[in-house]
Design an enzyme around this catalytic site. Structure first.
Site, short mmCIF file in Angstrom:
data_model
loop_
_atom_site.label_atom_id
_atom_site.label_comp_id
_atom_site.label_asym_id
_atom_site.label_seq_id
_atom_site.Cartn_x
_atom_site.Cartn_y
_atom_site.Cartn_z
N ARG A 12 -12.64 -14.42 -1.63
CA ARG A 12 -11.75 -15.14 -0.71
C ARG A 12 -12.49 -15.99 0.30
O ARG A 12 -11.95 -16.99 0.80
CB ARG A 12 -10.83 -14.14 0.01
CG ARG A 12 -9.78 -13.58 -0.93
CD ARG A 12 -8.83 -12.60 -0.29
NE ARG A 12 -7.76 -12.28 -1.20
CZ ARG A 12 -6.97 -11.22 -1.10
NH1 ARG A 12 -7.15 -10.35 -0.11
NH2 ARG A 12 -6.01 -11.02 -1.97
N SER A 66 0.84 -1.21 0.00
CA SER A 66 0.00 0.00 0.00
C SER A 66 0.87 1.25 0.00
O SER A 66 0.59 2.21 -0.73
CB SER A 66 -0.89 0.03 1.24
OG SER A 66 -1.82 -1.02 1.19
N ASP A 121 -6.75 -8.09 4.74
CA ASP A 121 -5.95 -8.93 3.83
C ASP A 121 -5.36 -10.15 4.53
O ASP A 121 -4.85 -11.06 3.88
CB ASP A 121 -4.83 -8.10 3.19
CG ASP A 121 -5.39 -7.03 2.26
OD1 ASP A 121 -6.52 -7.20 1.76
OD2 ASP A 121 -4.71 -6.02 2.02
N LYS A 174 -12.33 -9.22 -3.31
CA LYS A 174 -10.88 -9.01 -3.41
C LYS A 174 -10.38 -9.68 -4.69
O LYS A 174 -11.16 -9.91 -5.61
CB LYS A 174 -10.20 -9.55 -2.15
CG LYS A 174 -10.58 -8.79 -0.89
CD LYS A 174 -10.09 -7.36 -0.93
CE LYS A 174 -10.50 -6.57 0.31
NZ LYS A 174 -10.15 -5.16 0.18
#
Ligand code: S3P
Length: 425
Positions: free
Chosen positions: A340, A20, A309, A336
Site C-alpha cells: 500500500r 474483523s 487500514d 497488506k
C-alpha cells in the site's frame, strides 16, 4: 470505472458491519458449543470466505430474518478439499490457528494478492506448538499446508503487532495443553479477546501479553457495529472537503481501532462522538466529522496498529493539509492486500501530490492540487476506495481500472457515496 463527483459530503449514514468482528463471530461460533446468533454481520466477500471455510469444517451458517445463525458441528472435521480464502488474510491466518490442532490435513490458499502475503509469522509459532506446516517459496507465502497435531502451549513474542497472528496463536491455544501466551510490541485490535470472553473463555490480559488455557467457547449473541475502516473513507472526505458534515451512526469505537479519530482531531477536523454505548462487548457511537482547515501531523509509533487500514485514505487526506505530514513505523503497509505504500505513493504522485516514500512510511507536502489520474487498484479494495476519495479532492475524473475488489469489504461503498454526495448529471 470513472469517478467524477463534486463535494461537499453531507448526511447521516450507517456503514456495514465490522469485518474483523464479523470473521470472528463466524469462526468462533463454529468452534463453540451451542449456536451463535449474529446481527449486523458484514455481507461481503471476505466474510463469505470464512463462511465457506467453516462449512467445510462441518459447521452450518444460515440466515434467519435479520440474524445469521452459526451452528457448530459436534467436532470439527478434516476439510475434504482445499480451502480458498479469496482475498482475505484474516480468514487464512485465523483458520491456520484452528487447523493446527485439528487432526488431519488442510490446505489454505487464496487469490493472487493473498498468495503474495507472508505466512511465516503464523507458521513459526504454530510449529513451536507442535503442528506441522509448510508453505510455498520456503514457507513464505500461501498455499499453506497444515497437518494438525496435539498442541502444547507456548509463550510467543511477536516482532510486529498483528491481531491476525495473535488470534491464530490464541485459537491454537484453546486446544493446546497448558497455557499459551502472546506478547506484542504494541497493542493490536482486541476483538478476539473481547469475543472469546463473551463466549465464556477466560482470557487473561496483562499489559501487552494475552494468555489462554484450554477451553471451548460457548455460543452467544453477537451484534456487529459499523466498521470504522469503512467509515474512514467518508470521514476523511468530510474532514477535507469544505462545507461537509457526515455522521456515521452505530460505528465501532473500540479504542484499539480509533487512531483515525485521534489523527483527524490532531489535523484540526471537528470530530464529535455521541451516544457511546457497549453492546456484546464492543463499544459503538454516532460519530460526526465536520470540515475544517487541516494542518499536517505526525503519525508514528503505538498509534500505527490502531489505524493501519486507514493509512491509505489518510495519505490522501494529508495531500489537503497544510505542511508536511509524516507517517513512520508503518512497514506492515507493504504486506497488506497490496504494497500500500508503493501503490498509494505512486498513484498520488501521478495525481500531482508531492511526497517522499520511506521503507516504513512517507512524507506528504500539502496542500496539493490533485488532478485526473488512472489508477491500478491491484486487487486492493482500500486503494480503490482511497482513490475515489482523492477524486473528490481533485474535482477532476479519476479512472479506476477494476473496482470489483471493493466487494471484499464494502459492497455498498458507491451507493453510500452517492447518498452523501449526489453525482453531477
Ligand atoms: C485484522 C488485523 C490487521 C488488519 C486486517 C484485519 C484482523 O492485520 O490490517 O485488515 O481482523 O485481525 P494484521 O493483524 O496483519 O496487522
Amino acid at each position: 470505472m470513472t469517478c467524477n463527483r463534486r463535494g461537499p459530503l453531507r448526511g447521516a449514514i450507517e456503514v456495514p458491519g465490522d469485518k474483523s468482528i464479523s470473521h470472528r463471530a463466524i469462526l468462533f461460533g463454529a468452534l463453540a458449543t451451542g449456536e451463535t446468533r449474529v446481527t449486523g454481520l458484514l455481507d461481503a466477500e471476505d466474510v463469505h470466505a470464512t463462511r465457506r471455510a467453516v462449512a467445510r469444517l462441518g459447521a452450518t451458517v444460515s440466515q434467519e430474518g435479520r440474524e445469521v445463525v452459526v451452528t457448530p458441528a459436534e467436532t470439527l472435521r478434516e476439510p475434504d478439499d482445499v480451502i480458498d480464502c479469496g482475498n482475505s488474510g484474516t480468514s487464512l491466518r485465523l483458520l491456520a490457528g484452528v487447523l493446527a490442532g485439528l487432526p488431519g490435513l488442510s490446505v489454505l490458499t487464496g487469490d493472487a494478492s493473498l498468495r503474495r502475503r507472508p505466512v511465516r509469522r503464523v507458521i513459526e509459532p504454530l510449529r513451536r506448538m507442535g503442528a506441522e506446516l509448510i508453505a510455498r517459496d520456503g514457507d513464505r507465502v500461501p498455499p499453506l499446508v497444515i497437518r494438525g497435531k496435539p498442541l502444547t502451549g507456548v509463550k510467543h513474542e511477536l516482532q510486529v503487532a498483528s491481531a491476525q497472528v495473535k488470534s491464530a496463536i490464541l485459537l491454537a491455544g484453546l486446544r493446546a495443553s497448558g497455557e499459551t501466551s502472546v506478547r506484542e510490541p504494541e497493542r493490536s485490535r482486541d476483538h478476539t479477546e473481547r469475543m472469546l470472553r463473551g463466549m465464556g473463555v477466560p482470557v487473561r490480559v496483562d499489559g501487552l501479553t494475552v494468555s489462554v488455557t484450554p477451553s471451548r467457547p460457548t455460543g452467544t449473541r453477537v451484534d456487529v457495529p459499523g466498521d470504522i475502516s469503512s467509515a474512514a473513507f467518508f470521514l476523511c472526505a468530510a474532514a477535507g472537503l469544505p462545507g461537509s458534515e457526515v455522521t456515521v451512526r452505530n460505528m465501532g469505537v473500540n479504542p484499539t481501532r480509533t487512531g483515525l479519530l485521534d489523527v483527524l482531531r490532531a489535523m484540526g477536523a471537528e470530530v464529535t462522538v455521541a451516544g457511546e454505548r457497549e453492546v456484546a462487548g464492543e463499544p459503538r457511537a454516532d460519530v460526526t466529522v465536520r470540515a475544517s482547515r487541516l494542518e499536517a501531523t505526525e503519525i508514528r509509533g503505538e498509534i500505527i496498529p490502531r489505524l493501519i487500514d486507514e493509512l491509505p485514505v489518510l495519505m490522501v487526506l494529508a495531500t489537503q493539509a497544510r505542511g508536511r505530514t509524516v507517517i513512520r513505523d508503518a512497514r506492515e503497509l507493504r504486506v497488506k492486500e497490496s504494497d500500500r505504500l508503493a501503490a498509494m505513493g505512486e498513484t498520488l504522485a501521478a495525481a500531482g501530490a508531492r511526497l517522499e516514500l520511506f521503507d516504513d512510511g512517507c512524507a506528504i507536502e500539502g496542500p496539493a492540487r490533485l488532478g485526473e489520474v488512472s489508477v491500478t487498484t491491484r486487487l486492493d479494495h482500500r486503494i480503490a476506495m482511497s482513490m475515489a476519495v482523492a477524486q473528490l479532492f481533485a474535482g477532476e475524473p479519476v479512472h479506476l481500472d477494476d473496482v470489483s475488489c471493493i466487494a471484499t469489504s464494502f459492497p455498498s461503498f458507491f451507493p453510500l457515496l452517492d447518498a452523501l454526495c449526489p453525482r453531477a448529471t
